[in-house]
Design a protein around this motif. Structure first.
Motif, short mmCIF file in Angstrom:
data_model
loop_
_atom_site.label_atom_id
_atom_site.label_comp_id
_atom_site.label_asym_id
_atom_site.label_seq_id
_atom_site.Cartn_x
_atom_site.Cartn_y
_atom_site.Cartn_z
N VAL A 141 26.06 -25.22 15.63
CA VAL A 141 27.77 -24.13 14.90
C VAL A 141 26.96 -23.02 15.55
O VAL A 141 25.57 -22.03 16.14
CB VAL A 141 26.60 -24.05 12.95
N SER A 142 27.45 -22.07 15.83
CA SER A 142 28.32 -20.74 16.62
C SER A 142 27.83 -19.81 15.98
O SER A 142 28.38 -19.69 14.78
CB SER A 142 28.32 -20.20 17.81
N ARG A 143 27.19 -18.68 16.25
CA ARG A 143 27.13 -17.40 15.31
C ARG A 143 27.81 -16.83 16.69
O ARG A 143 27.30 -16.46 17.49
CB ARG A 143 25.65 -16.96 14.64
N ILE A 144 28.73 -16.06 15.52
CA ILE A 144 29.09 -14.87 16.69
C ILE A 144 28.50 -13.69 16.70
O ILE A 144 28.62 -13.03 15.39
CB ILE A 144 30.82 -14.55 16.36
N SER A 145 28.11 -12.92 18.00
CA SER A 145 27.43 -11.81 18.03
C SER A 145 28.62 -10.38 17.99
O SER A 145 29.45 -10.73 17.50
CB SER A 145 27.10 -11.48 18.77
N ARG A 146 27.68 -9.30 17.14
CA ARG A 146 27.98 -8.21 16.91
C ARG A 146 28.48 -7.36 18.00
O ARG A 146 29.53 -6.26 18.21
CB ARG A 146 27.20 -7.00 15.96
N ASP A 147 28.25 -8.01 19.19
CA ASP A 147 28.15 -7.22 19.85
C ASP A 147 29.43 -7.60 20.85
O ASP A 147 29.06 -9.38 20.83
CB ASP A 147 26.73 -7.65 20.96
N ARG A 148 30.58 -7.68 20.80
CA ARG A 148 31.70 -8.32 21.84
C ARG A 148 31.81 -9.13 23.37
O ARG A 148 31.23 -9.02 23.29
CB ARG A 148 32.96 -7.64 21.97
N GLY A 149 31.97 -10.54 22.65
CA GLY A 149 32.40 -11.71 23.90
C GLY A 149 30.98 -12.00 23.83
O GLY A 149 30.01 -12.58 24.84
#
Length: 508
Positions: free
Chosen positions: A56-64
């Motif tokens: 499971v991945s977590r998407i960063s607040r820092d785009r990309g």
């Protein structure tokens, strides 16, 4: 000082919104991997990680950027992901790092941070990754030598000269292809490190690849000593620190952060600073109050995998993969790229979706030649890999007119293409005639009711106007905002309606 999450901490369950921390005692070595991806396609990358690695991945607040945990033995599979540009192992992440207002105090805190970070497991992961990389490089060198000698025999001198120029152009456009776009009001610091770059901005803006920022070894200090890795080797490791900073509330520049953090790293490990021939690249990513310290696992972006003959605008393979995934290709689908350029989209499609049939075309004979050469290079690479008879790839390349395609009406399932932006190729003025004509012809060849198209363009105003005129055959399903070479562009997912496409008519 901050809420922190370590890559070498105890193996606790992953709370929502938190970076997972692998187990340490009596458990297999695990790693929290950070991956930079084309902006806008973070969800696509997370889906691929789930599908291929089961993580499971977590998407960063820092785009990309996305983060996920894998066992260290799974590193080869991580490097085979199609949607990620660069990889790094996370040493520690701070969700809400409180920077001091005074510059000297803030930089002193960053220096002091080095001694408290859990370096041991991430360095083990780096060592394992390095050993895998050495094996791959050996094979690659052998393959490149044999391929290069064959290509010298096959290509005439004039074409080789053209491709060399095209490749240098590509360096400028592809390396800027998906840089992080700061939110309004934010300051993104991309000044180059002081040690050997004279303060100039580096061209390598691989976006979220952590290389579009400041780099520094340790200022003027260069102490020699034993490299204190987890194995305690006698070899002195060479390193550099790369800082990527975004935000408008920092009292320091990325150059200063890289310099001072690098000095502390050198003092802690007794490594030798080297800006170019380094063994270890330490990453310091600062996005507002979010701080991530990592160690790079890739030397160059993973998107450089299919293309050997470059054009003036060559799409990144990672972006091509994201576009293809948007349209959900199914076995036996016929997928067409009517403006293929150097063939990045169809080559990526044929590689990852071999059960579909891919057709690529362009009106420019030079583009068709480059695409054909890229297909040949891929076939040679596959032959070297397999060391047996290669089955080839389900892909054909044709020269044609986009407005008069030699394809039967309703015979195509999916259209995926990078439309002319009107900057390096074509013009904004020409797009006003080209776009509606393209959409009409695409609507004709696409299967009514089930057909879909994924189109990339930066000329959003012209596209919106053309689409409004073609509303009877195309319905907009989804829009993904992306950054291509520093340009704010959009990827549109269109669904084909049941209505029959009319023959040639006046569009405006």
């Amino acid at each position: 000082m901050a809420e922190a999450e370590a890559a070498g901490g105890a193996g606790e369950g992953t709370a929502a919104g938190q970076c997972p921390a692998p187990a340490e005692k009596g458990a297999e070595l695990a790693a929290v991997i950070g991956a930079t991806v084309p902006t806008g396609f973070e969800l696509t990358a997370a889906e691929e990680v789930q599908e291929k690695l089961g993580s499971v991945s977590r998407i960063s607040r820092d785009r990309g950027k996305i983060y996920f945990e894998v066992p260290a033995r799974g590193l080869p599979q991580v490097h085979r992901l199609r949607s990620v540009d660069n990889l790094f192992v996370v040493v520690q992440e701070f969700k809400d790092y409180q920077f001091k207002e005074n510059k000297e105090d803030a930089l002193k805190d960053l220096e002091d941070l080095v001694k408290t970070l859990p370096w041991t497991n991430p360095l083990k992961v780096w060592e394992l990754n390095n050993s895998l990389k050495k094996k791959k490089t050996k094979r690659k060198k052998h393959n490149l030598q044999s391929t290069a000698s064959k290509e010298r025999l096959n290509d005439d001198g004039e074409e080789e000269g053209v491709d060399e120029k095209d490749a240098s152009k590509e360096e400028d456009c592809a390396q800027n292809a998906a840089e992080v776009e700061p939110a309004s009001g934010q300051d993104t610091d991309k000044t180059q490190g002081a040690a050997s770059r004279n303060g100039e901005e580096e061209d390598d803006n691989e976006q979220s690849d952590g290389k579009d920022e400041s780099q520094a070894g340790s200022g003027s200090e260069t102490k020699a000593g034993d490299g204190k890795t987890s194995e305690g080797e006698a070899k002195v490791l060479k390193f550099r620190v790369t800082c990527n900073r975004a935000g408008d509330k920092h009292s320091f520049t990325s150059n200063e952060a890289a310099r001072d953090f690098g000095g502390a790293v050198q003092e802690h490990f007794q490594w030798k600073a080297d800006m170019t021939n380094f063994d270890v690249e330490v990453l310091l990513n600062i996005h507002n109050n979010e701080v991530v310290v990592g160690i790079a696992l890739t030397e160059e972006s993973l998107h450089r995998r299919n293309i050997t003959h470059f054009g003036p605008t060559t799409l990144r393979s990672t972006l091509a993969y994201g576009m293809l995934r948007l349209c959900d290709p199914q076995p036996t689908d016929i997928i067409v790229d009517p403006m293929c350029g150097t063939g990045a989209i169809p080559i990526e499609g044929a590689t990852e979706w071999p059960s579909c049939y891919h057709i690529a075309g362009d009106n420019n004979p030079q583009a068709v030649k480059r695409a054909a050469n890229n297909i040949c290079s891929l076939l040679k690479k596959n032959e070297n890999k397999e060391s047996s008879t290669s089955l080839g790839i389900p892909l054909d390349i044709i020269q044609w007119d986009i407005c008069n395609l030699p394809l039967r009406t309703g015979s195509v399932d999916i259209i995926v293409t990078d439309m002319p932006f009107g900057k390096r190729i074509g013009s904004k003025k020409k797009n006003w005639d080209l776009y509606p004509a393209c959409l009409m012809e695409m609507g004709r060849i696409c299967t009514p009711g089930t057909g879909r198209a994924v189109l990339l363009t930066q000329d959003k105003k012209c596209f919106a106007k053309a689409l409004s005129r073609m509303g009877h055959i195309w319905r907009k399903g989804q829009t993904v905002w992306v950054n291509v070479g520093g340009l704010h562009a959009a990827v549109y997912l269109l669904k084909r309606t049941w209505e029959r496409a009319e023959e040639k008519r006046s569009f405006w």
